[in-house]
Design a protein around this motif. Structure first.
Motif, PDB file in Angstrom:
ATOM      1  N   UNK A 217    -109.188-108.750 -28.972  1.00  0.00           N
ATOM      2  CA  UNK A 217    -108.662-107.750 -29.949  1.00  0.00           C
ATOM      3  C   UNK A 217    -109.560-107.873 -31.238  1.00  0.00           C
TER       4      UNK A 217
ATOM      5  N   UNK B 227    -101.595-109.883 -33.802  1.00  0.00           N
ATOM      6  CA  UNK B 227    -102.000-111.178 -34.525  1.00  0.00           C
ATOM      7  C   UNK B 227    -100.737-111.694 -35.164  1.00  0.00           C
ATOM      8  N   UNK B 228    -100.358-112.826 -34.406  1.00  0.00           N
ATOM      9  CA  UNK B 228     -99.093-113.357 -34.748  1.00  0.00           C
ATOM     10  C   UNK B 228     -98.801-113.712 -36.268  1.00  0.00           C
ATOM     11  N   UNK B 229    -100.199-114.250 -37.010  1.00  0.00           N
ATOM     12  CA  UNK B 229     -99.931-114.285 -38.396  1.00  0.00           C
ATOM     13  C   UNK B 229     -99.787-113.243 -39.251  1.00  0.00           C
TER      14      UNK B 229
ATOM     15  N   UNK C 115     -93.433-112.202 -33.586  1.00  0.00           N
ATOM     16  CA  UNK C 115     -92.643-112.837 -32.308  1.00  0.00           C
ATOM     17  C   UNK C 115     -91.353-112.402 -32.649  1.00  0.00           C
ATOM     18  N   UNK C 116     -90.867-111.725 -33.466  1.00  0.00           N
ATOM     19  CA  UNK C 116     -89.256-111.286 -33.481  1.00  0.00           C
ATOM     20  C   UNK C 116     -89.105-109.848 -32.674  1.00  0.00           C
ATOM     21  N   UNK C 117     -90.283-109.511 -32.162  1.00  0.00           N
ATOM     22  CA  UNK C 117     -89.902-108.164 -31.662  1.00  0.00           C
ATOM     23  C   UNK C 117     -89.887-108.058 -30.120  1.00  0.00           C
ATOM     24  N   UNK C 118     -89.103-107.252 -29.441  1.00  0.00           N
ATOM     25  CA  UNK C 118     -89.416-107.134 -28.194  1.00  0.00           C
ATOM     26  C   UNK C 118     -90.397-106.666 -27.379  1.00  0.00           C
ATOM     27  N   UNK C 119     -90.807-106.728 -26.173  1.00  0.00           N
ATOM     28  CA  UNK C 119     -92.155-106.210 -25.719  1.00  0.00           C
ATOM     29  C   UNK C 119     -92.498-104.895 -25.958  1.00  0.00           C
TER      30      UNK C 119
ATOM     31  N   UNK D  45     -91.155-102.961 -28.502  1.00  0.00           N
ATOM     32  CA  UNK D  45     -91.679-102.965 -29.660  1.00  0.00           C
ATOM     33  C   UNK D  45     -93.030-103.199 -30.162  1.00  0.00           C
ATOM     34  N   UNK D  46     -93.287-104.287 -29.343  1.00  0.00           N
ATOM     35  CA  UNK D  46     -94.761-105.015 -29.647  1.00  0.00           C
ATOM     36  C   UNK D  46     -95.896-103.728 -29.158  1.00  0.00           C
TER      37      UNK D  46
ATOM     38  N   UNK E 293     -88.971-102.211 -39.579  1.00  0.00           N
ATOM     39  CA  UNK E 293     -89.731-103.419 -39.060  1.00  0.00           C
ATOM     40  C   UNK E 293     -91.093-103.787 -39.711  1.00  0.00           C
TER      41      UNK E 293
ATOM     42  N   UNK F 116     -99.329-110.470 -25.956  1.00  0.00           N
ATOM     43  CA  UNK F 116     -99.922-111.110 -27.242  1.00  0.00           C
ATOM     44  C   UNK F 116    -101.210-110.317 -27.663  1.00  0.00           C
ATOM     45  N   UNK F 117    -101.083-109.174 -27.702  1.00  0.00           N
ATOM     46  CA  UNK F 117    -102.198-108.674 -28.322  1.00  0.00           C
ATOM     47  C   UNK F 117    -102.248-108.363 -29.924  1.00  0.00           C
TER      48      UNK F 117
ATOM     49  N   UNK G 134    -106.795-112.466 -24.592  1.00  0.00           N
ATOM     50  CA  UNK G 134    -106.628-111.089 -25.032  1.00  0.00           C
ATOM     51  C   UNK G 134    -106.871-110.947 -27.085  1.00  0.00           C
ATOM     52  N   UNK G 135    -106.314-112.093 -27.239  1.00  0.00           N
ATOM     53  CA  UNK G 135    -106.509-112.342 -28.934  1.00  0.00           C
ATOM     54  C   UNK G 135    -107.954-112.065 -29.476  1.00  0.00           C
TER      55      UNK G 135
ATOM     56  N   UNK H 115     -92.225-110.225 -38.221  1.00  0.00           N
ATOM     57  CA  UNK H 115     -93.540-110.944 -37.598  1.00  0.00           C
ATOM     58  C   UNK H 115     -93.344-110.592 -35.982  1.00  0.00           C
TER      59      UNK H 115
ATOM     60  N   UNK I 299     -94.866-117.504 -38.095  1.00  0.00           N
ATOM     61  CA  UNK I 299     -95.527-116.777 -37.100  1.00  0.00           C
ATOM     62  C   UNK I 299     -95.003-116.971 -35.885  1.00  0.00           C
TER      63      UNK I 299
ATOM     64  N   UNK J 116     -85.899-100.237 -28.662  1.00  0.00           N
ATOM     65  CA  UNK J 116     -85.341-100.752 -27.432  1.00  0.00           C
ATOM     66  C   UNK J 116     -85.089-102.442 -27.290  1.00  0.00           C
TER      67      UNK J 116
END
Lengths: 249, 273
Positions: free
Chosen positions: B168, A91-93, A136-140, A142-143, A130, A88-89, B164-165, A134, B269, B3
């Motif tokens: 960051x 920024x989701x927005x 939240x659509x990515x795998x670990x 990819x994040x 990609x 979760x590092x 964590x956020x 956003x 989001x 992946x």
């Protein structure tokens, strides 16, 4: 010889109350020169993450000094970009591209230049296409690629990585390790990397600093040889150093 | 090259069908309720007690065309906007204080613990004493009804931000106001929006109730006063039309305004499913 990029001088970090103080790190000194890849390795409780957070400026050393280019580190800053273990590092927005461009935008780079640079980095970390997704659509995995790209966007003096691949599955971890090395060859950054995996340390480091637990002290500093056989020997040495019983694999 | 990409959210005909079915179910429920209403109304056959659905809709249409109902609704919404705005401003101030200092945090916790359980309408007699009959009294009680719900939720949202956020943000060199505005606020947005929704529902209820109890608080009067007035005139179909308007406005704000905000932000989001 050049003055080191990073120097830790007799750094100690204490936690806890006055009644029950806990010493996480005791009297650690080392230095790091430009382009080096130093891996801090040790069992849990050896204070390696604490040490990294201190270099990052998130923690103040209780004693000793952390010097970056000869200047004491006081607070976190974009000259020491940190890649965290947590997914979760990001920024989701913000989209992938916006996440990567953000450090550049904050540094005052124009939108056009920042997005061009972000686009190039997206390509380099294998996430072409990609950019508009956003987090939240990515795998670990990819994040983690995005986080690494973001850390490299505005080239930091020092890249800090806190067990970044520990939460990934074995195959993804392996691939990410190789890609990190490839990125290092392309960008030649200075890396301070924390892990508890001996294999990872030997694979990624140009030098390895072994910490002993309770409290964290420097146990050994080892150069990683280029030669394959010598590396295998080093790995065996490290196993003996860190595991009291010989590992029966 | 990448992946194990997580499966994308289902799209296409399957998703369309899934979104379509609940709407149909909802329409079915409304139809059954409407028929029951109409049937019951016809059965007791007494417009003074329980007008039929058709009579209510006719009154609603008549009052909408004449402009009376929209004018009353607008009067209510104007007062509401004032109170909601004031409540938001105060909540923002309190939460910023709470984020900035321990004292502010304690202040907010104490105030919300005291005033959140206090129904806003209970303050109306006092408000009338302080501000007299009129809009200021209504604005006061609405402000009270909004403030605590919004402040409580927003503060909880800030406290629930993953460490964590925050790190960051600090790592990127953000501190103080810039950190609050660029990292903490968007990260706490799901809770903030939840607070805004609760605040809206409280405010709307409080306003209608306040207008009903102390109806003559403003010259033209809002929807609550309209309902009270018509009941006194025994125009029960128009009372029902007024209630329908209260419900309709509530549904539109909840289902259109807030839903749109959510879809554009937190759902996009992935902060809310």
């Amino acid at each position: 010889m050049l003055s080191p990029l990073l120097a830790l001088k007799e750094v100690s970090v204490h936690f806890g109350t006055a009644n029950r103080p806990v010493t996480a790190v005791e009297n650690v000194s080392f230095s790091l020169s430009e382009g080096e890849r130093l891996v801090l390795v040790g069992p849990s409780g050896c204070g390696k993450s604490t040490l990294l957070a201190t270099v990052g400026g998130f923690l103040r050393p209780s004693a000793g000094h952390v010097l970056l280019d000869g200047v004491p580190v006081r607070r976190p800053g974009p000259d020491r970009m940190m890649v965290f273990q947590e997914f979760d590092q990001l920024l989701p927005w913000k989209s992938v591209a916006a996440n990567i461009a953000y450090p550049l935008r904050l540094a005052g780079v124009t939108r056009e230049v920042a997005s061009a640079r972000a686009e190039a980095l997206i390509h380099q970390v294998g996430l072409t296409g990609f950019g508009d997704a956003f987090p939240h659509m990515l795998s670990g995995g990819m994040k983690m690629r995005v986080a690494i790209a973001r850390a490299l966007a505005a080239p930091p003096r020092l890249l800090l990585m806190d067990e970044p691949f520990a939460a990934l599955d074995a195959l993804t971890r392996r691939r990410m390790q190789e890609e990190l090395l490839r990125l290092w060859h392309e960008h030649v950054f200075t890396l301070l990397f924390v892990t508890h995996s001996i294999e990872e340390a030997v694979l990624l480091g140009s030098r390895i600093l072994v910490l002993s637990p309770h409290p964290g002290r420097v146990q050994a500093v080892l150069e990683v040889p280029e030669d394959r056989a010598a590396r295998a020997a080093l790995q065996a040495d490290l196993h003996r150093l860190l595991l009291p019983e010989p590992a029966d694999v | 090259m990448f992946d194990g990409a997580r499966p994308q959210p289902p799209a296409g005909p399957l998703a369309a069908e899934a979104a379509w079915k609940p709407t149909l179910r909802r329409a079915g429920v409304l139809l059954v309720l409407g028929l029951a209403w109409e049937g019951y109304g016809r059965w007791i056959d007494n417009d003074l007690v329980f007008p039929t659905l058709s009579a209510t809709l006719a009154a609603f249409w008549r009052l909408t065309i004449s402009g009376e109902l929209p004018a009353r609704a607008l009067a209510s919404l104007e007062v509401l906007a004032l109170g909601y705005g004031a409540g938001l401003a105060l909540a923002t101030l309190l939460v910023l204080l709470a984020v900035a200092s321990r004292f502010g945090s304690e202040l907010l916790a104490t105030l919300t613990a005291m005033f959140n359980p206090l129904p806003a309408i209970a303050l109306l007699p006092l408000a009338l004493l302080w501000f007299g009959l009129g809009t200021p009294s209504l604005v006061f009680v609405i402000t009270h009804s909004v403030l605590w719900a919004v402040a409580l939720n927003a503060h909880a949202g800030v406290q629930a931000i993953p460490p964590t956020l925050r790190r960051v943000g600090e790592n990127l060199g953000l501190r103080g106001w810039r950190l609050t505005l660029r990292i903490l606020l968007p990260a706490a947005l799901p809770a903030v929006i939840a607070g805004l929704k609760i605040g809206w529902a409280f405010a709307w209820r409080t306003l209608i109730a306040a207008e009903l109890v102390f109806g003559t608080t403003s010259r033209s009067g809002g929807l609550g006063w309209f309902i009270f007035e018509r009941r006194n005139n025994l125009q029960i179909d128009e009372v029902f039309a007024g209630l329908l308007a209260v419900i309709a406005i509530g549904l539109v704000v909840e289902g259109v305004v807030f839903r749109t905000i959510e879809a554009r932000t937190i759902r996009r989001w992935g902060l809310q499913r």
